[in-house]
Design a protein around this motif. Structure first.
Motif, PDB file in Angstrom:
ATOM      1  N   GLU A   1       0.833  -1.203   0.000  1.00  0.00           N
ATOM      2  CA  GLU A   1       0.000   0.000   0.000  1.00  0.00           C
ATOM      3  C   GLU A   1       0.868   1.254   0.000  1.00  0.00           C
ATOM      4  N   PHE A   2       1.985   1.209   0.714  1.00  0.00           N
ATOM      5  CA  PHE A   2       2.890   2.364   0.737  1.00  0.00           C
ATOM      6  C   PHE A   2       3.403   2.652  -0.675  1.00  0.00           C
ATOM      7  N   LEU A   3       3.800   1.600  -1.389  1.00  0.00           N
ATOM      8  CA  LEU A   3       4.286   1.787  -2.761  1.00  0.00           C
ATOM      9  C   LEU A   3       3.188   2.326  -3.665  1.00  0.00           C
ATOM     10  N   ILE A   4       1.966   1.818  -3.487  1.00  0.00           N
ATOM     11  CA  ILE A   4       0.858   2.258  -4.340  1.00  0.00           C
ATOM     12  C   ILE A   4       0.544   3.728  -4.098  1.00  0.00           C
ATOM     13  N   PHE A   5       0.346   4.104  -2.831  1.00  0.00           N
ATOM     14  CA  PHE A   5      -0.086   5.462  -2.505  1.00  0.00           C
ATOM     15  C   PHE A   5       1.032   6.489  -2.724  1.00  0.00           C
ATOM     16  N   TYR A   6       2.168   6.247  -2.087  1.00  0.00           N
ATOM     17  CA  TYR A   6       3.234   7.244  -2.141  1.00  0.00           C
ATOM     18  C   TYR A   6       4.064   7.127  -3.418  1.00  0.00           C
ATOM     19  N   GLY A   7       4.209   5.918  -3.947  1.00  0.00           N
ATOM     20  CA  GLY A   7       4.904   5.763  -5.220  1.00  0.00           C
ATOM     21  C   GLY A   7       4.155   6.459  -6.343  1.00  0.00           C
ATOM     22  N   THR A   8       2.826   6.295  -6.360  1.00  0.00           N
ATOM     23  CA  THR A   8       2.003   6.976  -7.360  1.00  0.00           C
ATOM     24  C   THR A   8       2.098   8.485  -7.200  1.00  0.00           C
ATOM     25  N   GLY A   9       2.130   8.945  -5.957  1.00  0.00           N
ATOM     26  CA  GLY A   9       2.243  10.381  -5.704  1.00  0.00           C
ATOM     27  C   GLY A   9       3.556  10.954  -6.208  1.00  0.00           C
ATOM     28  N   ILE A  10       4.659  10.267  -5.913  1.00  0.00           N
ATOM     29  CA  ILE A  10       5.976  10.743  -6.359  1.00  0.00           C
ATOM     30  C   ILE A  10       6.051  10.755  -7.881  1.00  0.00           C
ATOM     31  N   LEU A  11       5.577   9.676  -8.513  1.00  0.00           N
ATOM     32  CA  LEU A  11       5.587   9.612  -9.981  1.00  0.00           C
ATOM     33  C   LEU A  11       4.736  10.736 -10.569  1.00  0.00           C
ATOM     34  N   SER A  12       3.590  11.011  -9.965  1.00  0.00           N
ATOM     35  CA  SER A  12       2.708  12.073 -10.474  1.00  0.00           C
ATOM     36  C   SER A  12       3.390  13.431 -10.414  1.00  0.00           C
ATOM     37  N   VAL A  13       4.103  13.699  -9.308  1.00  0.00           N
ATOM     38  CA  VAL A  13       4.797  14.980  -9.167  1.00  0.00           C
ATOM     39  C   VAL A  13       5.881  15.120 -10.234  1.00  0.00           C
ATOM     40  N   VAL A  14       6.654  14.051 -10.457  1.00  0.00           N
ATOM     41  CA  VAL A  14       7.732  14.101 -11.452  1.00  0.00           C
ATOM     42  C   VAL A  14       7.165  14.318 -12.854  1.00  0.00           C
ATOM     43  N   VAL A  15       6.051  13.631 -13.171  1.00  0.00           N
ATOM     44  CA  VAL A  15       5.427  13.794 -14.489  1.00  0.00           C
ATOM     45  C   VAL A  15       4.895  15.215 -14.653  1.00  0.00           C
ATOM     46  N   ILE A  16       4.270  15.765 -13.608  1.00  0.00           N
ATOM     47  CA  ILE A  16       3.768  17.144 -13.671  1.00  0.00           C
ATOM     48  C   ILE A  16       4.924  18.121 -13.868  1.00  0.00           C
ATOM     49  N   PHE A  17       6.041  17.898 -13.166  1.00  0.00           N
ATOM     50  CA  PHE A  17       7.224  18.739 -13.360  1.00  0.00           C
ATOM     51  C   PHE A  17       7.677  18.696 -14.818  1.00  0.00           C
ATOM     52  N   THR A  18       7.678  17.506 -15.408  1.00  0.00           N
ATOM     53  CA  THR A  18       8.093  17.367 -16.805  1.00  0.00           C
ATOM     54  C   THR A  18       7.140  18.099 -17.739  1.00  0.00           C
ATOM     55  N   VAL A  19       5.843  18.004 -17.459  1.00  0.00           N
ATOM     56  CA  VAL A  19       4.837  18.716 -18.257  1.00  0.00           C
ATOM     57  C   VAL A  19       5.074  20.225 -18.165  1.00  0.00           C
ATOM     58  N   ILE A  20       5.364  20.727 -16.969  1.00  0.00           N
ATOM     59  CA  ILE A  20       5.635  22.158 -16.780  1.00  0.00           C
ATOM     60  C   ILE A  20       6.867  22.574 -17.573  1.00  0.00           C
ATOM     61  N   LEU A  21       7.912  21.768 -17.537  1.00  0.00           N
ATOM     62  CA  LEU A  21       9.135  22.099 -18.277  1.00  0.00           C
ATOM     63  C   LEU A  21       8.912  22.048 -19.785  1.00  0.00           C
ATOM     64  N   LEU A  22       8.043  21.159 -20.248  1.00  0.00           N
ATOM     65  CA  LEU A  22       7.692  21.141 -21.675  1.00  0.00           C
ATOM     66  C   LEU A  22       7.009  22.446 -22.065  1.00  0.00           C
ATOM     67  N   GLU A  23       6.105  22.912 -21.205  1.00  0.00           N
ATOM     68  CA  GLU A  23       5.417  24.175 -21.484  1.00  0.00           C
ATOM     69  C   GLU A  23       6.395  25.340 -21.435  1.00  0.00           C
TER      70      GLU A  23
END
Length: 278
Positions: free
Chosen positions: A184-206
């Motif tokens: 559950e820790f990997l699911i909840f917090y792993g998904t959160g960390i991945l989401s933040v990194v992907v959002i950062f990448t989207v921001i840098l693309l913009e």
């Protein structure tokens, strides 16, 4: 490493006022939920004794006890948690875009620092993660404080004792705050960390391609969602007819998520070094 630590400390100091304000807000409002629920309960109990002309012992036989779970079900308790989640989501964007605001944009100085530009990315990511885990830790401590206040306000004979781990398993949002196992820790917090990194990448693309970058960012975000969900989709009836067990799918998801994480970081590093426009 020294430069990264300095950048991370700088970024954390920039958001510390917001973080401490959120902590104070959570504690005050949730204590309000404690006082509201306890005063309402005691008022009902006293009113019941008065209306029925009963002694305290007689009233206790026919009146339900209360547990701290009643407080946690109050919107004044879980509302601040969702507000903090919203604040962190907003800050994920603010931590980048505020550097471009104003006439003398701060991003000039950031990008001209004598350090690897990717340290800027890592320092911002570290700040968001520290803020998130800090709020989670504070919430757990706050629950212990609030439960102690609750126990002081409700007499023993009217209170149903609930263990801390039972409280954490009562509501979905508390299961996310304190997962009961490593999966559950990997699911909840792993998904959160991945989401933040992907959002950062989207921001840098913009930031790199501006108008075109918005479309690229949206497409990239959708591609990452599709990549992460692909093992589950492929394992459905119309493809592999549930060929893999759930435990196998879980670890396949972990590997795919790590690939998505690494890919986002590689793209972000490339964008920061070669493409980001000031």
């Amino acid at each position: 490493m020294k430069n990264f630590i300095k950048l991370a400390n700088f970024e954390f100091n920039r958001m510390s006022k917001l973080l401490f304000a959120l902590m104070g807000f959570v504690l005050v409002v949730q204590l309000g939920a404690v006082f509201y629920e306890t005063s309402t309960f005691m008022s009902k109990f006293n009113q019941y004794m008065e209306n029925e002309q009963l002694t305290r012992e007689q009233a206790l036989m026919n009146f339900d006890t209360i547990s701290f779970g009643a407080v946690m079900g109050n919107i004044l308790f879980f509302g601040p948690i969702f507000i903090c989640v919203g604040a962190i989501l907003f800050y994920i964007f603010l931590i980048w875009y505020r550097d471009w605001l104003g006439k003398n944009t701060f991003v000039y100085r950031l990008l001209m620092l004598p350090t690897e530009r990717f340290n800027i990315f890592l320092s911002k990511l570290t700040t968001v993660l520290m803020a998130t885990f800090g709020l989670v830790a504070f919430q757990l401590v706050a629950i212990l404080i609030e439960r102690s206040v609750f126990n002081l306000l409700i007499p023993d004979d009217l209170r149903q004792e609930v263990y801390f781990n039972q409280l954490m398993n009562t509501y979905p949002f508390t299961r996310i705050l304190l997962p009961t196992n490593f999966d559950e820790f990997l699911i909840f917090y792993g998904t959160g960390i991945l989401s933040v990194v992907v959002i950062f990448t989207v921001i840098l693309l913009e930031r790199s391609f501006r108008i075109k970058g918005i479309a690229l960012g949206i497409l990239y975000g959708l591609a990452m969602v599709g990549l992460v969900l692909s093992p589950i989709i492929i394992n459905e009836e119309w493809f592999l007819d549930h060929y893999f067990y759930l435990s196998e799918i879980f670890w396949i998801e972990v590997v795919v998520s790590l690939i998505a994480l690494a890919l986002s970081m590689i793209i972000s590093r490339k964008l920061l070094n070669d493409k980001v426009r000031v």
